[in-house]
Design an enzyme around this catalytic site. Structure first.
Site, PDB file in Angstrom:
ATOM      1  N   LYS A  92       0.783  -1.275  -0.010  1.00 22.75           N
ATOM      2  CA  LYS A  92      -0.051   0.130   0.136  1.00 22.75           C
ATOM      3  C   LYS A  92       0.876   1.046   0.003  1.00 22.75           C
ATOM      4  O   LYS A  92       1.825   1.310   0.647  1.00 22.75           O
ATOM      5  CB  LYS A  92      -0.905  -0.005   1.205  1.00 22.75           C
ATOM      6  CG  LYS A  92      -1.753   1.031   1.311  1.00 22.75           C
ATOM      7  CD  LYS A  92      -2.738   0.912   2.559  1.00 22.75           C
ATOM      8  CE  LYS A  92      -3.866   1.947   2.675  1.00 22.75           C
ATOM      9  NZ  LYS A  92      -4.742   1.836   3.662  1.00 22.75           N
ATOM     10  N   SER A 150      -9.878   1.983   2.654  1.00 22.48           N
ATOM     11  CA  SER A 150      -8.944   2.976   1.988  1.00 22.48           C
ATOM     12  C   SER A 150      -7.899   1.828   1.067  1.00 22.48           C
ATOM     13  O   SER A 150      -7.239   2.363   0.173  1.00 22.48           O
ATOM     14  CB  SER A 150      -7.931   3.731   2.981  1.00 22.48           C
ATOM     15  OG  SER A 150      -7.255   3.144   3.782  1.00 22.48           O
ATOM     16  N   SER A 190      -9.869  -0.411   6.879  1.00 20.28           N
ATOM     17  CA  SER A 190      -9.339  -0.369   5.845  1.00 20.28           C
ATOM     18  C   SER A 190      -8.804  -1.454   5.233  1.00 20.28           C
ATOM     19  O   SER A 190      -8.215  -1.769   4.130  1.00 20.28           O
ATOM     20  CB  SER A 190      -8.405   0.732   5.628  1.00 20.28           C
ATOM     21  OG  SER A 190      -9.183   1.980   5.589  1.00 20.28           O
TER      22      SER A 190
HETATM   23  N1  GLN Z   1     -13.236   4.474   6.053  1.00 21.09           N
HETATM   24  C1  GLN Z   1     -12.591   4.798   7.330  1.00 21.09           C
HETATM   25  C2  GLN Z   1     -12.033   6.208   7.412  1.00 21.09           C
HETATM   26  O1  GLN Z   1     -12.493   6.528   6.224  1.00 21.09           O
HETATM   27  C3  GLN Z   1     -11.297   3.915   7.725  1.00 21.09           C
HETATM   28  C4  GLN Z   1     -10.230   4.173   6.927  1.00 21.09           C
HETATM   29  C5  GLN Z   1      -9.084   3.440   7.472  1.00 21.09           C
HETATM   30  O2  GLN Z   1      -9.098   2.209   8.516  1.00 21.09           O
HETATM   31  N2  GLN Z   1      -7.890   3.879   7.231  1.00 21.09           N
HETATM   32  O3  GLN Z   1     -11.552   6.953   8.067  1.00 21.09           O
END
Ligand code: GLN
Length: 484
Positions: free
Chosen positions: A76, A151, A175
């Site tokens: 990532k 994400s 995420s």
């Molecule tokens: N969807 C969540 C957010 O927007 C979690 C994102 C994540 O785990 N990095 O913060």
């Protein structure tokens, strides 16, 4: 070659059925063919991948090398990689070449893995659909009109489409698990502190955790084995021995006590997703597990608490991107204040700016007690719910996400609808617990994930649950049309 597990590929490499250079070329060709439509990679590192593969072949010939020797993976783009662009999905870091490797990157390299490139992601990991990336949305390989989740959407799509064997992800509120669910792969968010955060660009430091995303539990176990462990460079890293995850995969599940939180099966959950989850639970019962209904009474508060705590921490973490030290700098600043303002306004996208503003607000004098302090107190109540539940059960199961992947664009104008994607995943981050998503029966051809949450440091038990399910079912074996 791309439909094989890591153990199978490792055997093929050892037996010289193919070399790591051939394997790496094969995946680079798949990336060249499919990435223009999927947009799963921000950076492809063909040259360095092939030279790492050549090194791996030398080690293989000498009979040396780590457990992942010669296996092509992806990172990532939130993990710093020395000499390779690390953008974090943001215009702010579009020009940033990290001067060092993150611990997780370093450890996977030491285990012999070959890095194909850096995967697309929501900007600074803020999002649930991979649509906030400066580099454009990632397409879900199961249906390219739909999101892959976020994400870590690029990693999930790349693994699902077999553009790499496995990938790293990070999980602050879901995420790793949510994109794993939406793309039909296996992903695990370890206990907070299990994998080092050093060199992983910070979003919300008390929640962020790295973990592997793979096509099966056995592959995830091999990656986690390499990634986990104490790191003195991360002050929140925990000095607890890492068990042998591979050795524990096949443990008997007879007598396993599964808790089903009633709050995770209520309104908002798609009925067909619920039916897939129930079918997987029945498979565990066949294997000798028992099921009890439990309650996590404060879990409905997890989304509102998260959207105070995470923005608060991000407003502080992202203060370092000021146009002075590294990252985007505006043209011809009038003075220092203009430099700060315009560099940040140009470098950060809308969602990141929204979170910085919310975070600054909840931390400001006069609002701190009402929002931030209160959220921290409720965070404790949420963790207490889990503590009580784990007196009664060994694991907690439920859906990872309330629906299957939604169409690109469907939720971008409604942040609250977007935030509710993580209704089942966020609580584990707030409590610091490990959580996993495992593919179960698809709905209308789209993947569904079963979430398994365990007690602190019970990653091995989660991997064991996933492995045993995958021994008895073929839900994890599906490959999207056009990518087989
Ligand atoms: N969807 C969540 C957010 O927007 C979690 C994102 C994540 O785990 N990095 O913060």
């Amino acid at each position: 070659m791309h439909d094989k597990t890591i153990a199978e590929l490792a055997a093929g490499l050892r037996e010289r059925t193919y070399s790591s250079v051939e394997l790496t070329r094969h995946f680079l060709e798949r990336i060249a063919r499919h990435n223009p439509s999927l947009n799963a990679f921000i950076t492809v590192a063909a040259e360095s991948a092939l030279s790492a593969a050549a090194q791996a072949d030398l080690a293989l010939a000498a009979g040396t090398g780590g457990p992942l020797i010669g296996i092509p993976i992806a990172h990532k783009d939130i993990f710093c990689t020395q000499g390779l662009r690390t953008s974090c999905g943001s215009r702010m870091l579009d020009n940033f070449i990290a001067p060092y490797d993150a611990t997780v990157v370093e450890r996977l390299a030491a285990a012999g893995a070959v890095v194909l490139g850096k995967t697309n992601m929501d900007e600074f990991a803020m999002g649930s659909s991979n649509e906030t990336s400066w580099y454009g949305p990632v397409k879900n390989p199961w249906d390219q009109t739909r999101v892959p989740g976020g994400s870590s959407g690029g990693s999930a799509a790349a693994v699902a489409a077999r553009l790499c064997v496995a990938a790293t992800g990070t999980d602050t509120g879901g995420s790793i698990r949510q994109p794993a669910a939406l793309c039909g792969i296996t992903g695990i968010k370890p206990t907070y502190g299990r994998c080092s955060r050093w060199g992983m660009i910070a979003f919300a430091s008390s929640l962020d955790q790295a973990g592997p995303m793979a096509s099966c539990a056995a592959d995830a176990a091999l990656l986690l084995q390499a990634m986990a462990g104490f790191d003195p460079r991360d002050s929140t890293s925990l000095d607890t021995p890492v068990p042998d995850y591979v050795a524990g995969l096949d443990g008997d599940l007879a007598g396993l006590r599964i808790g089903l939180p009633k709050e995770y099966f209520g309104a908002g959950l798609d009925g067909r997703v619920a039916a897939s989850i129930q079918a997987a639970i029945r498979e565990y019962e066949r294997q000798g597990a028992t099921v009890v209904e439990i309650s996590l009474p404060n879990s409905p508060l997890s989304v509102p608490v998260y959207y105070v705590v995470a923005p608060a921490e991000c407003s502080s973490n992202l203060a370092r991107f000021d146009g002075v030290r590294y990252g985007h700098r505006c043209e011809n600043p009038k003075d220092l204040e203009d430099l700060y303002k315009r560099s940040r306004a140009e470098g950060f996208g809308a969602e990141v700016q929204r979170r910085i503003m919310i975070g600054t607000y909840v931390l400001s004098a006069g609002y701190y007690d009402a929002y931030y302090l209160k959220a921290q107190k409720i965070r404790h109540l949420i963790a207490d719910d889990f503590r009580r539940a784990f007196e009664q059960v060994d694991v907690i199961m439920g859906p990872t996400s309330p629906t299957t992947a939604f169409p690109i664009g469907a939720k971008m104008d409604d942040p609250v609808a977007m935030y509710l994607n993580d209704i089942y995943t966020i609580a584990a981050n707030l409590a610091g617990l490990p959580g996993m998503s495992i593919p179960v029966a698809p709905v209308d051809g789209m993947p569904v994930g079963l979430q398994v949450v365990g007690n602190y440091f019970e990653e091995g038990r989660l991997l064991n649950c996933a492995y045993r399910l995958q021994q008895q079912t073929d839900w994890h074996l599906g490959v999207p049309v056009g990518f087989d």
